[in-house]
Design a protein around this motif. Structure first.
Motif, PDB file in Angstrom:
ATOM      1  N   UNK A 251     -17.263 -74.847  17.199  1.00 53.81           N
ATOM      2  CA  UNK A 251     -16.424 -74.633  18.381  1.00 53.81           C
ATOM      3  C   UNK A 251     -16.139 -73.148  18.607  1.00 53.81           C
ATOM      4  N   UNK A 252     -15.913 -72.399  17.549  1.00 54.95           N
ATOM      5  CA  UNK A 252     -15.669 -70.966  17.722  1.00 54.95           C
ATOM      6  C   UNK A 252     -16.932 -70.245  18.185  1.00 54.95           C
ATOM      7  N   UNK A 253     -18.094 -70.762  17.807  1.00 55.90           N
ATOM      8  CA  UNK A 253     -19.342 -70.125  18.213  1.00 55.90           C
ATOM      9  C   UNK A 253     -19.598 -70.252  19.706  1.00 55.90           C
ATOM     10  N   UNK A 254     -19.070 -71.308  20.331  1.00 51.64           N
ATOM     11  CA  UNK A 254     -19.373 -71.551  21.747  1.00 51.64           C
ATOM     12  C   UNK A 254     -18.180 -71.309  22.673  1.00 51.64           C
ATOM     13  N   UNK A 255     -17.075 -70.796  22.157  1.00 46.62           N
ATOM     14  CA  UNK A 255     -15.889 -70.579  22.988  1.00 46.62           C
ATOM     15  C   UNK A 255     -16.186 -69.704  24.202  1.00 46.62           C
ATOM     16  N   UNK A 256     -17.002 -68.676  24.021  1.00 46.25           N
ATOM     17  CA  UNK A 256     -17.253 -67.733  25.107  1.00 46.25           C
ATOM     18  C   UNK A 256     -18.229 -68.274  26.153  1.00 46.25           C
ATOM     19  N   UNK A 263     -13.539 -77.519  27.431  1.00 43.36           N
ATOM     20  CA  UNK A 263     -12.278 -78.230  27.328  1.00 43.36           C
ATOM     21  C   UNK A 263     -11.397 -77.842  26.166  1.00 43.36           C
ATOM     22  N   UNK A 264     -11.660 -76.720  25.513  1.00 43.73           N
ATOM     23  CA  UNK A 264     -10.783 -76.290  24.435  1.00 43.73           C
ATOM     24  C   UNK A 264     -10.750 -74.769  24.358  1.00 43.73           C
ATOM     25  N   UNK A 265      -9.629 -74.272  23.833  1.00 44.39           N
ATOM     26  CA  UNK A 265      -9.453 -72.834  23.643  1.00 44.39           C
ATOM     27  C   UNK A 265      -8.501 -72.624  22.480  1.00 44.39           C
ATOM     28  N   UNK A 266      -8.897 -71.762  21.528  1.00 42.62           N
ATOM     29  CA  UNK A 266      -8.085 -71.521  20.338  1.00 42.62           C
ATOM     30  C   UNK A 266      -7.916 -70.020  20.144  1.00 42.62           C
ATOM     31  N   UNK A 267      -6.741 -69.653  19.656  1.00 41.63           N
ATOM     32  CA  UNK A 267      -6.474 -68.240  19.378  1.00 41.63           C
ATOM     33  C   UNK A 267      -6.843 -67.860  17.947  1.00 41.63           C
TER      34      UNK A 267
END
Length: 317
Positions: A251-256, A263-267
């Protein structure tokens, strides 16, 4: 005088033996990784799609139905999309793992293949496995990031095509993705986006995998069936124990790539763990686990078998 000559020659003989062992570990480990990942490539792509999709998206009904759906939509090529890059990444990734593991045994704990002086303890195996897991991540992470994006970008384009009735454009290739990521997402920092959650998952996974396999290896005969069985068991145990961090890794690899579409966003890692628990429940941490076990169990079994057979073959030459 003869004793003095032997004493002077002994260090160079040991060094040569260790260098040979290192070369064997690198080649055998790389080949093992490439073969094993190709065998399970369709499950790998389905796992990634399940990990990064929202709860309302269409890949549902189990692993087999997801594979069938992917085949129907993208054909055989879709099942193996990203596998060429995966092999390019996995060869050095797996090779570095086995090389560093053997190096840890030789130079840190002084258990080498030249003199056969003892075995690693459980702690030493875990430490060596963690070390080789971390080294392999740092050596190949940008390719892992691009492979993940390559695996999902056609699925995203397909959804847009259905929604807007437009023709599917040709997605960017490997080098264009690497270039775009570097230029648009902060250079080297962009290429290593998600490396922290990745390390949190990979390091304990590799440590457990190597430790469990080597512990079990001492109990079984040197036969292919036994090596496949304990390789499958070690991979299954290690992956199940560390799976939530593998999900975070993807998920962190595809955030951008498009937070609104995904449908998701994490700090950060802690925020991601809390958010997944609140929005998706306990099952959210294990989204795609079944597909992952379909991939990991045969992949790990084949990897260990190919490694041992290749190592023995090269040493016998």
């Amino acid at each position: 005088m003869a004793d003095v000559v032997v004493a002077l020659e002994q260090p160079s003989r040991i060094k040569k033996g260790l260098q040979n062992d290192a070369s064997v570990a690198f080649l055998a480990g790389g080949l093992a990784g490439a073969v094993s990942r190709t065998v399970v490539s369709p499950f790998e792509r389905v796992k990634i799609l399940l990990q990064v999709q929202s709860s309302s998206e269409s890949y549902s009904g189990g692993v087999s139905s997801a594979v069938k759906q992917l085949y129907k939509e993208e054909g055989v090529k879709g099942l193996f999309r990203g596998n060429g890059l995966n092999c390019i990444r996995v060869f050095p990734y797996s090779a570095v793992q086995f090389l560093v593991y053997e190096g840890s045994k030789n130079f840190i704990f002084h258990v080498d293949g030249v003199n056969g002086n003892g075995r690693l303890t459980t702690f030493q195996r875990l430490f060596s496995g963690a070390l080789c897991g971390g080294a392999s991540v740092m050596a190949t992470y940008p390719l892992d990031l691009v492979r993940t994006r390559l695996a999902i970008q056609t699925a995203n384009l397909r959804k847009l095509q259905k929604a807007k009735a437009t023709s599917m454009a040709k997605p960017p290739g490997v080098w264009q993705l690497l270039r775009n990521t570097y230029l648009q997402e902060g250079g080297i920092k962009g290429l290593y986006r998600g490396v922290w959650p990745t390390s949190l998952g990979v390091v304990p996974y590799v440590a457990l995998n190597f430790c469990v396999y080597e512990q079990l290896r001492e109990l079984v005969p040197s036969q292919s069936a036994y090596m496949l069985a304990i390789g499958a068991l070690s991979g299954g145990i290690a992956q199940t124990a560390t799976y939530p961090f593998d999900l975070l890794r993807r998920r962190f690899q595809v955030l951008a790539m498009g937070q609104s579409e995904l449908g998701f966003h994490y700090s950060g890692v802690a925020d991601a763990l809390i958010t997944i628990g609140k929005t998706e429940g306990l099952r959210g941490y294990y989204r795609g686990l079944q597909a992952n076990l379909f991939k990991v169990i045969p992949s790990t079994a084949v990897s260990w078998l190919v490694y041992e057979l290749t190592r023995d073959f090269i040493k016998a030459l």
